[in-house]
Design a protein around this motif. Structure first.
Motif, mmCIF file in Angstrom:
data_model
loop_
_atom_site.group_PDB
_atom_site.id
_atom_site.type_symbol
_atom_site.label_atom_id
_atom_site.label_comp_id
_atom_site.label_asym_id
_atom_site.label_seq_id
_atom_site.Cartn_x
_atom_site.Cartn_y
_atom_site.Cartn_z
ATOM 1 N N HIS A 29 39.080 29.783 38.337
ATOM 2 C CA HIS A 29 40.417 30.194 38.742
ATOM 3 C C HIS A 29 40.581 29.820 40.220
ATOM 4 C CE1 HIS A 29 41.110 32.653 35.053
ATOM 5 N NE2 HIS A 29 39.782 32.691 35.075
ATOM 6 N N SER A 30 41.675 30.235 40.830
ATOM 7 C CA SER A 30 41.858 29.965 42.249
ATOM 8 C C SER A 30 40.864 30.775 43.066
ATOM 9 C CB SER A 30 43.286 30.326 42.675
ATOM 10 O OG SER A 30 43.475 31.735 42.622
ATOM 11 N N GLU A 32 41.516 32.622 45.492
ATOM 12 C CA GLU A 32 42.088 33.946 45.734
ATOM 13 C C GLU A 32 41.864 34.882 44.542
ATOM 14 O OE1 GLU A 32 46.178 35.911 47.550
ATOM 15 O OE2 GLU A 32 45.897 33.733 47.512
ATOM 16 N N GLU A 33 41.967 34.362 43.327
ATOM 17 C CA GLU A 33 41.718 35.198 42.145
ATOM 18 C C GLU A 33 40.260 35.653 42.094
ATOM 19 O OE1 GLU A 33 44.247 33.950 38.408
ATOM 20 O OE2 GLU A 33 43.743 32.148 39.567
ATOM 21 N N HIS A 34 39.351 34.750 42.429
ATOM 22 C CA HIS A 34 37.938 35.132 42.433
ATOM 23 C C HIS A 34 37.658 36.162 43.532
ATOM 24 C CE1 HIS A 34 36.218 32.475 39.354
ATOM 25 N NE2 HIS A 34 37.144 31.593 39.720
ATOM 26 N N ASP A 36 39.871 38.343 44.695
ATOM 27 C CA ASP A 36 40.471 39.594 44.226
ATOM 28 C C ASP A 36 39.537 40.322 43.269
ATOM 29 O OD1 ASP A 36 42.747 39.026 45.686
ATOM 30 O OD2 ASP A 36 43.944 38.369 43.967
ATOM 31 N N GLY A 37 38.942 39.562 42.345
ATOM 32 C CA GLY A 37 38.049 40.185 41.367
ATOM 33 C C GLY A 37 36.855 40.850 42.015
ATOM 34 N N GLU A 40 38.028 44.022 44.078
ATOM 35 C CA GLU A 40 38.346 45.148 43.198
ATOM 36 C C GLU A 40 37.076 45.769 42.636
ATOM 37 O OE1 GLU A 40 41.003 43.299 40.465
ATOM 38 O OE2 GLU A 40 42.612 43.116 41.956
ATOM 39 N N LEU A 340 36.001 37.386 35.126
ATOM 40 C CA LEU A 340 37.223 38.020 35.614
ATOM 41 C C LEU A 340 38.012 38.722 34.512
ATOM 42 C CD1 LEU A 340 38.547 35.279 38.083
ATOM 43 C CD2 LEU A 340 37.297 37.380 38.627
ATOM 44 N N GLY A 349 34.558 41.051 37.551
ATOM 45 C CA GLY A 349 34.632 40.684 38.962
ATOM 46 C C GLY A 349 33.320 40.738 39.705
#
Length: 391
Positions: A29-30, A32-34, A36-37, A40, A340, A349
Protein backbone atom coordinates in the motif's frame (compact mmCIF):
# COMPACT_ATOMS: atom_id res chain seq x y z
CA UNK A 1 -6.16 -32.81 22.52
CA UNK A 2 -9.17 -30.60 23.26
CA UNK A 3 -10.98 -29.04 20.32
CA UNK A 4 -9.92 -25.49 21.30
CA UNK A 5 -6.26 -26.52 21.66
CA UNK A 6 -6.41 -28.33 18.33
CA UNK A 7 -7.85 -25.24 16.64
CA UNK A 8 -5.09 -23.03 18.09
CA UNK A 9 -2.44 -25.52 16.95
CA UNK A 10 -3.88 -25.60 13.43
CA UNK A 11 -3.90 -21.78 13.29
CA UNK A 12 -0.23 -21.73 14.24
CA UNK A 13 0.57 -24.27 11.53
CA UNK A 14 -1.31 -22.22 8.95
CA UNK A 15 0.53 -19.05 9.99
CA UNK A 16 3.89 -20.78 9.80
CA UNK A 17 3.06 -22.30 6.41
CA UNK A 18 2.10 -18.85 5.10
CA UNK A 19 5.45 -17.46 6.17
CA UNK A 20 7.55 -20.39 4.97
CA UNK A 21 5.90 -20.48 1.55
CA UNK A 22 5.77 -16.69 1.26
CA UNK A 23 1.97 -16.66 1.29
CA UNK A 24 2.39 -14.15 4.10
CA UNK A 25 3.76 -11.58 1.66
CA UNK A 26 1.04 -9.07 0.82
CA UNK A 27 0.44 -6.34 -1.77
CA UNK A 28 2.07 -3.03 -0.93
CA UNK A 29 0.00 0.00 0.00
CA UNK A 30 1.14 3.62 0.21
CA UNK A 31 3.83 4.49 2.76
CA UNK A 32 1.24 6.54 4.62
CA UNK A 33 -1.14 3.57 4.92
CA UNK A 34 1.64 1.39 6.29
CA UNK A 35 2.59 4.13 8.77
CA UNK A 36 -1.04 4.49 9.86
CA UNK A 37 -1.30 0.76 10.49
CA UNK A 38 1.82 0.66 12.67
CA UNK A 39 0.85 3.78 14.62
CA UNK A 40 -2.64 2.48 15.32
CA UNK A 41 -1.15 -0.80 16.51
CA UNK A 42 1.19 1.03 18.92
CA UNK A 43 -1.78 2.90 20.38
CA UNK A 44 -3.61 -0.40 20.83
CA UNK A 45 -0.50 -1.81 22.52
CA UNK A 46 -0.62 1.11 24.98
CA UNK A 47 -4.34 0.61 25.64
CA UNK A 48 -3.73 -3.12 26.20
CA UNK A 49 -1.86 -2.40 29.46
CA UNK A 50 -3.25 -1.23 32.83
CA UNK A 51 -0.88 1.78 32.77
CA UNK A 52 0.36 4.25 30.15
CA UNK A 53 3.32 2.16 29.05
CA UNK A 54 3.35 0.18 25.82
CA UNK A 55 2.96 -3.59 25.90
CA UNK A 56 6.26 -5.34 25.25
CA UNK A 57 4.70 -7.47 22.50
CA UNK A 58 1.76 -9.57 21.45
CA UNK A 59 2.38 -13.30 21.84
CA UNK A 60 0.58 -15.19 19.07
CA UNK A 61 0.81 -18.61 20.68
CA UNK A 62 -0.34 -17.45 24.12
CA UNK A 63 -2.82 -15.04 22.52
CA UNK A 64 -2.01 -12.30 25.00
CA UNK A 65 -0.29 -8.96 25.36
CA UNK A 66 2.80 -8.83 27.55
CA UNK A 67 3.29 -6.21 30.26
CA UNK A 68 4.52 -2.67 29.63
CA UNK A 69 8.20 -2.31 28.74
CA UNK A 70 9.90 0.88 30.01
CA UNK A 71 12.92 0.59 27.70
CA UNK A 72 11.09 0.63 24.39
CA UNK A 73 8.21 2.81 25.54
CA UNK A 74 10.94 5.43 26.05
CA UNK A 75 12.06 5.51 22.45
CA UNK A 76 8.57 5.09 21.03
CA UNK A 77 7.78 8.57 22.38
CA UNK A 78 9.75 10.56 19.74
CA UNK A 79 8.36 8.35 16.97
CA UNK A 80 4.79 9.20 17.95
CA UNK A 81 5.63 12.90 18.29
CA UNK A 82 7.08 12.88 14.76
CA UNK A 83 4.09 11.03 13.38
CA UNK A 84 1.69 13.40 15.16
CA UNK A 85 3.46 16.46 13.78
CA UNK A 86 3.89 15.46 10.17
CA UNK A 87 0.67 13.50 9.67
CA UNK A 88 -1.72 15.66 11.74
CA UNK A 89 -2.39 12.99 14.38
CA UNK A 90 -2.75 14.93 17.68
CA UNK A 91 -3.91 11.80 19.49
CA UNK A 92 -0.44 10.32 19.04
CA UNK A 93 1.16 13.35 20.70
CA UNK A 94 -1.21 12.96 23.64
CA UNK A 95 -0.34 9.26 23.88
CA UNK A 96 3.38 10.11 23.78
CA UNK A 97 3.00 12.61 26.62
CA UNK A 98 1.20 10.01 28.75
CA UNK A 99 4.03 7.56 28.06
CA UNK A 100 6.59 10.15 29.18
CA UNK A 101 4.72 10.87 32.42
CA UNK A 102 4.48 7.13 33.06
CA UNK A 103 8.24 6.82 32.55
CA UNK A 104 8.68 9.47 35.27
CA UNK A 105 6.35 7.52 37.53
CA UNK A 106 8.35 4.30 37.21
CA UNK A 107 11.87 5.79 37.19
CA UNK A 108 13.93 4.24 39.96
CA UNK A 109 15.03 6.30 42.94
CA UNK A 110 18.67 6.39 41.81
CA UNK A 111 17.66 7.81 38.41
CA UNK A 112 18.05 4.61 36.41
CA UNK A 113 15.43 2.67 34.47
CA UNK A 114 14.57 -0.89 35.36
CA UNK A 115 15.42 -3.94 33.29
CA UNK A 116 12.67 -5.99 31.72
CA UNK A 117 8.92 -5.55 31.75
CA UNK A 118 6.82 -4.26 34.62
CA UNK A 119 5.91 -7.75 35.79
CA UNK A 120 9.55 -8.89 36.06
CA UNK A 121 10.43 -10.13 39.54
CA UNK A 122 13.93 -8.64 39.34
CA UNK A 123 13.87 -4.86 39.72
CA UNK A 124 17.30 -3.39 38.99
CA UNK A 125 18.52 -0.45 36.88
CA UNK A 126 20.34 -1.22 33.67
CA UNK A 127 22.49 0.89 31.36
CA UNK A 128 20.79 0.15 28.06
CA UNK A 129 17.22 0.69 29.22
CA UNK A 130 18.13 3.96 30.92
CA UNK A 131 19.79 5.19 27.74
CA UNK A 132 16.71 4.44 25.67
CA UNK A 133 14.31 6.36 27.89
CA UNK A 134 16.50 9.47 27.52
CA UNK A 135 15.10 9.75 23.99
CA UNK A 136 11.56 9.97 25.30
CA UNK A 137 12.18 12.46 28.10
CA UNK A 138 14.32 14.71 25.89
CA UNK A 139 11.67 14.83 23.18
CA UNK A 140 8.77 15.27 25.61
CA UNK A 141 10.60 18.16 27.29
CA UNK A 142 11.24 19.74 23.88
CA UNK A 143 7.58 19.38 22.91
CA UNK A 144 5.96 20.48 26.18
CA UNK A 145 8.51 22.38 28.26
CA UNK A 146 7.34 20.36 31.27
CA UNK A 147 9.98 20.59 34.02
CA UNK A 148 9.08 17.10 35.20
CA UNK A 149 10.53 15.64 32.02
CA UNK A 150 13.63 17.80 32.38
CA UNK A 151 14.19 16.56 35.92
CA UNK A 152 13.85 12.88 34.98
CA UNK A 153 16.12 13.38 31.97
CA UNK A 154 18.84 14.97 34.09
CA UNK A 155 18.67 12.33 36.83
CA UNK A 156 18.91 9.49 34.31
CA UNK A 157 21.75 11.09 32.34
CA UNK A 158 23.67 11.80 35.56
CA UNK A 159 23.20 8.16 36.60
CA UNK A 160 24.66 6.96 33.27
CA UNK A 161 27.67 9.26 33.56
CA UNK A 162 28.33 8.12 37.14
CA UNK A 163 28.07 4.45 36.11
CA UNK A 164 30.66 4.76 33.33
CA UNK A 165 34.17 3.40 33.80
CA UNK A 166 37.22 5.58 33.17
CA UNK A 167 37.91 4.00 29.76
CA UNK A 168 34.41 4.81 28.50
CA UNK A 169 32.89 1.33 28.86
CA UNK A 170 29.80 0.53 30.89
CA UNK A 171 30.54 -2.63 32.84
CA UNK A 172 28.27 -2.10 35.82
CA UNK A 173 24.48 -2.54 35.70
CA UNK A 174 24.22 -5.03 32.82
CA UNK A 175 20.79 -6.47 32.07
CA UNK A 176 19.97 -9.62 34.06
CA UNK A 177 18.04 -10.82 31.00
CA UNK A 178 21.04 -11.00 28.62
CA UNK A 179 24.27 -12.97 28.86
CA UNK A 180 26.49 -10.33 27.22
CA UNK A 181 27.69 -8.28 30.17
CA UNK A 182 29.88 -5.67 28.44
CA UNK A 183 27.80 -4.65 25.45
CA UNK A 184 29.09 -2.79 22.41
CA UNK A 185 25.52 -1.90 21.45
CA UNK A 186 25.48 0.47 24.44
CA UNK A 187 26.63 3.04 21.87
CA UNK A 188 22.87 3.41 21.48
CA UNK A 189 22.83 4.62 25.12
CA UNK A 190 25.66 7.00 24.23
CA UNK A 191 23.37 8.33 21.50
CA UNK A 192 20.73 8.85 24.20
CA UNK A 193 23.26 11.00 26.07
CA UNK A 194 23.62 13.09 22.91
CA UNK A 195 19.90 13.82 23.12
CA UNK A 196 20.33 14.77 26.80
CA UNK A 197 23.22 17.07 25.84
CA UNK A 198 21.09 18.74 23.17
CA UNK A 199 18.18 19.23 25.58
CA UNK A 200 20.13 20.32 28.67
CA UNK A 201 23.35 21.81 27.19
CA UNK A 202 25.52 19.86 29.62
CA UNK A 203 28.88 19.04 28.01
CA UNK A 204 29.45 16.12 30.41
CA UNK A 205 26.85 14.11 28.52
CA UNK A 206 28.49 14.55 25.13
CA UNK A 207 31.92 13.80 26.63
CA UNK A 208 30.61 10.55 28.13
CA UNK A 209 29.04 9.58 24.80
CA UNK A 210 32.32 10.19 22.96
CA UNK A 211 34.26 8.21 25.56
CA UNK A 212 32.00 5.20 25.09
CA UNK A 213 32.28 5.18 21.30
CA UNK A 214 36.05 5.66 21.54
CA UNK A 215 36.21 2.56 23.73
CA UNK A 216 34.02 0.50 21.40
CA UNK A 217 36.08 1.39 18.34
CA UNK A 218 39.28 0.39 20.15
CA UNK A 219 37.83 -3.12 20.55
CA UNK A 220 37.03 -3.50 16.82
CA UNK A 221 38.65 -6.19 14.70
CA UNK A 222 40.65 -5.27 11.60
CA UNK A 223 37.52 -5.76 9.45
CA UNK A 224 35.63 -3.33 11.75
CA UNK A 225 33.58 -6.11 13.37
CA UNK A 226 32.82 -5.24 16.99
CA UNK A 227 32.80 -8.02 19.61
CA UNK A 228 30.26 -8.17 22.42
CA UNK A 229 27.58 -6.87 20.08
CA UNK A 230 24.71 -9.28 20.72
CA UNK A 231 22.23 -10.08 23.49
CA UNK A 232 23.82 -13.49 24.02
CA UNK A 233 27.50 -14.39 24.33
CA UNK A 234 28.39 -16.69 21.45
CA UNK A 235 31.53 -18.77 20.92
CA UNK A 236 31.69 -17.75 17.25
CA UNK A 237 31.04 -14.09 18.03
CA UNK A 238 27.92 -13.80 15.90
CA UNK A 239 25.41 -11.01 16.38
CA UNK A 240 21.83 -10.13 15.52
CA UNK A 241 21.29 -7.49 12.86
CA UNK A 242 19.15 -5.81 15.54
CA UNK A 243 22.09 -5.18 17.87
CA UNK A 244 24.57 -4.53 15.05
CA UNK A 245 22.22 -1.80 13.87
CA UNK A 246 21.97 -0.38 17.41
CA UNK A 247 25.75 -0.03 17.59
CA UNK A 248 26.07 1.49 14.12
CA UNK A 249 23.44 4.13 14.89
CA UNK A 250 25.10 5.08 18.16
CA UNK A 251 28.56 5.36 16.60
CA UNK A 252 27.19 7.42 13.72
CA UNK A 253 25.11 9.88 15.76
CA UNK A 254 27.76 10.46 18.42
CA UNK A 255 30.25 11.07 15.60
CA UNK A 256 27.91 13.52 13.94
CA UNK A 257 27.25 15.43 17.18
CA UNK A 258 30.92 15.54 18.19
CA UNK A 259 32.24 16.08 14.66
CA UNK A 260 34.37 12.95 14.86
CA UNK A 261 35.00 11.76 11.30
CA UNK A 262 36.57 8.52 12.50
CA UNK A 263 33.30 7.53 14.17
CA UNK A 264 31.32 8.22 11.02
CA UNK A 265 33.81 6.21 8.96
CA UNK A 266 33.49 3.24 11.35
CA UNK A 267 29.70 3.35 11.03
CA UNK A 268 29.96 3.59 7.25
CA UNK A 269 32.25 0.56 6.92
CA UNK A 270 29.96 -1.50 9.16
CA UNK A 271 26.86 -0.39 7.26
CA UNK A 272 28.45 -1.33 3.92
CA UNK A 273 29.34 -4.76 5.29
CA UNK A 274 25.74 -5.34 6.38
CA UNK A 275 24.45 -4.09 3.01
CA UNK A 276 26.56 -6.74 1.26
CA UNK A 277 24.44 -9.43 2.95
CA UNK A 278 21.08 -8.02 1.80
CA UNK A 279 18.95 -10.52 -0.10
CA UNK A 280 17.31 -9.69 -3.45
CA UNK A 281 13.94 -9.34 -1.68
CA UNK A 282 15.39 -6.62 0.62
CA UNK A 283 15.64 -8.64 3.83
CA UNK A 284 18.81 -9.30 5.81
CA UNK A 285 19.95 -12.55 7.44
CA UNK A 286 18.87 -12.60 11.07
CA UNK A 287 22.43 -12.99 12.34
CA UNK A 288 25.87 -12.23 10.92
CA UNK A 289 29.19 -13.84 11.75
CA UNK A 290 32.30 -11.91 12.67
CA UNK A 291 33.48 -12.10 9.04
CA UNK A 292 30.26 -10.29 8.01
CA UNK A 293 28.52 -13.35 6.57
CA UNK A 294 24.86 -14.22 7.04
CA UNK A 295 24.42 -17.35 9.13
CA UNK A 296 20.64 -17.62 9.57
CA UNK A 297 17.95 -18.07 6.91
CA UNK A 298 15.28 -16.15 8.82
CA UNK A 299 15.29 -12.37 8.97
CA UNK A 300 15.12 -10.13 12.05
CA UNK A 301 12.39 -7.71 11.00
CA UNK A 302 13.38 -4.88 13.32
CA UNK A 303 17.00 -5.22 12.15
CA UNK A 304 15.81 -4.59 8.59
CA UNK A 305 14.12 -1.34 9.64
CA UNK A 306 17.02 -0.21 11.83
CA UNK A 307 19.47 -0.71 9.00
CA UNK A 308 17.14 1.18 6.67
CA UNK A 309 17.41 4.09 9.11
CA UNK A 310 21.20 3.78 9.29
CA UNK A 311 21.58 3.61 5.53
CA UNK A 312 19.38 6.67 5.00
CA UNK A 313 21.23 8.68 7.66
CA UNK A 314 24.61 7.69 6.19
CA UNK A 315 23.46 8.50 2.65
CA UNK A 316 22.53 11.98 3.81
CA UNK A 317 25.75 12.54 5.80
CA UNK A 318 28.26 10.95 3.42
CA UNK A 319 26.55 11.21 0.03
CA UNK A 320 26.60 7.44 -0.62
CA UNK A 321 23.27 7.29 -2.41
CA UNK A 322 23.41 3.54 -3.05
CA UNK A 323 22.81 3.04 0.66
CA UNK A 324 19.47 4.79 0.26
CA UNK A 325 18.54 2.17 -2.33
CA UNK A 326 19.32 -0.56 0.21
CA UNK A 327 17.03 1.22 2.67
CA UNK A 328 14.15 1.37 0.22
CA UNK A 329 14.45 -2.37 -0.50
CA UNK A 330 14.46 -3.17 3.23
CA UNK A 331 11.43 -0.96 3.77
CA UNK A 332 9.54 -2.62 0.94
CA UNK A 333 10.24 -6.07 2.32
CA UNK A 334 8.93 -5.13 5.75
CA UNK A 335 5.90 -3.44 4.21
CA UNK A 336 5.17 -6.69 2.35
CA UNK A 337 4.91 -8.70 5.58
CA UNK A 338 2.80 -6.17 7.52
CA UNK A 339 -0.84 -7.31 7.63
CA UNK A 340 -3.10 -4.26 7.32
CA UNK A 341 -6.37 -6.21 7.09
CA UNK A 342 -6.07 -8.90 9.79
CA UNK A 343 -9.29 -9.49 11.72
CA UNK A 344 -7.25 -9.83 14.91
CA UNK A 345 -6.54 -6.25 16.01
CA UNK A 346 -3.59 -7.45 18.08
CA UNK A 347 -1.88 -8.34 14.78
CA UNK A 348 -3.28 -5.80 12.33
CA UNK A 349 -0.57 -3.26 11.52
CA UNK A 350 2.05 -4.99 13.68
CA UNK A 351 5.52 -6.20 12.66
CA UNK A 352 6.89 -9.60 13.62
CA UNK A 353 10.06 -10.24 15.53
CA UNK A 354 11.23 -12.66 12.84
CA UNK A 355 10.11 -13.75 9.42
CA UNK A 356 9.19 -16.57 9.27
CA UNK A 357 7.48 -16.01 12.59
CA UNK A 358 9.22 -19.01 14.18
CA UNK A 359 12.68 -17.50 13.53
CA UNK A 360 15.21 -17.05 16.28
CA UNK A 361 14.35 -13.51 17.43
CA UNK A 362 11.16 -12.73 19.37
CA UNK A 363 9.74 -16.04 18.17
CA UNK A 364 5.95 -16.01 17.61
CA UNK A 365 5.75 -12.43 18.83
CA UNK A 366 5.01 -8.96 17.52
CA UNK A 367 7.31 -6.67 19.58
CA UNK A 368 6.51 -2.99 19.95
CA UNK A 369 9.98 -1.86 18.84
CA UNK A 370 9.56 -3.56 15.47
CA UNK A 371 6.64 -1.19 14.78
CA UNK A 372 8.60 1.78 16.16
CA UNK A 373 11.66 1.33 13.93
CA UNK A 374 9.46 0.47 10.94
CA UNK A 375 7.73 3.84 11.37
CA UNK A 376 11.05 5.69 11.73
CA UNK A 377 12.42 4.07 8.57
CA UNK A 378 9.32 4.90 6.54
CA UNK A 379 9.14 8.47 7.84
CA UNK A 380 12.77 9.04 6.87
CA UNK A 381 12.02 7.79 3.38
CA UNK A 382 8.75 9.75 3.11
CA UNK A 383 9.82 13.01 4.74
CA UNK A 384 13.61 13.10 4.43
CA UNK A 385 15.28 15.93 6.30
CA UNK A 386 11.98 17.27 7.63
CA UNK A 387 11.88 14.58 10.34
CA UNK A 388 13.06 16.15 13.60
CA UNK A 389 15.57 14.22 15.69
CA UNK A 390 14.44 10.78 14.56
CA UNK A 391 15.14 8.32 17.39
Amino acid sequence: MKDTECLKFMRHLVKLAEDKLNFGVRPLHSLEEHLDGAAEWLLRAQRATPDDGVAHSYDVKAQRWLASYPETTGYIIPTLYDYARYFDKPGCASAAARMAHWECDVQLEDGGVRAGTMDAEIVVPTIFNTGQVLFGWARAYHETGDERFKGSLRRAADWLVAAQDDDGAWRRFPSPFTSTKVSAYNTRSAFGLVRAFEALDDERYLAAAVANVDWVIRTAHSNRWIPGNCLIERANDAALTHTIAYSIRGILEVGQAAKREGFIEQALVMARAVAATQRPDGALPGQLSRDWQGIKPWTCVTGNSQMAINWQRLARITGETQLRECAVRANRFNMSIQDLVAKNQAIRGALKGSHPINGGYMTWRYPNWAAKFFMDALMLEYLGDRVANIG
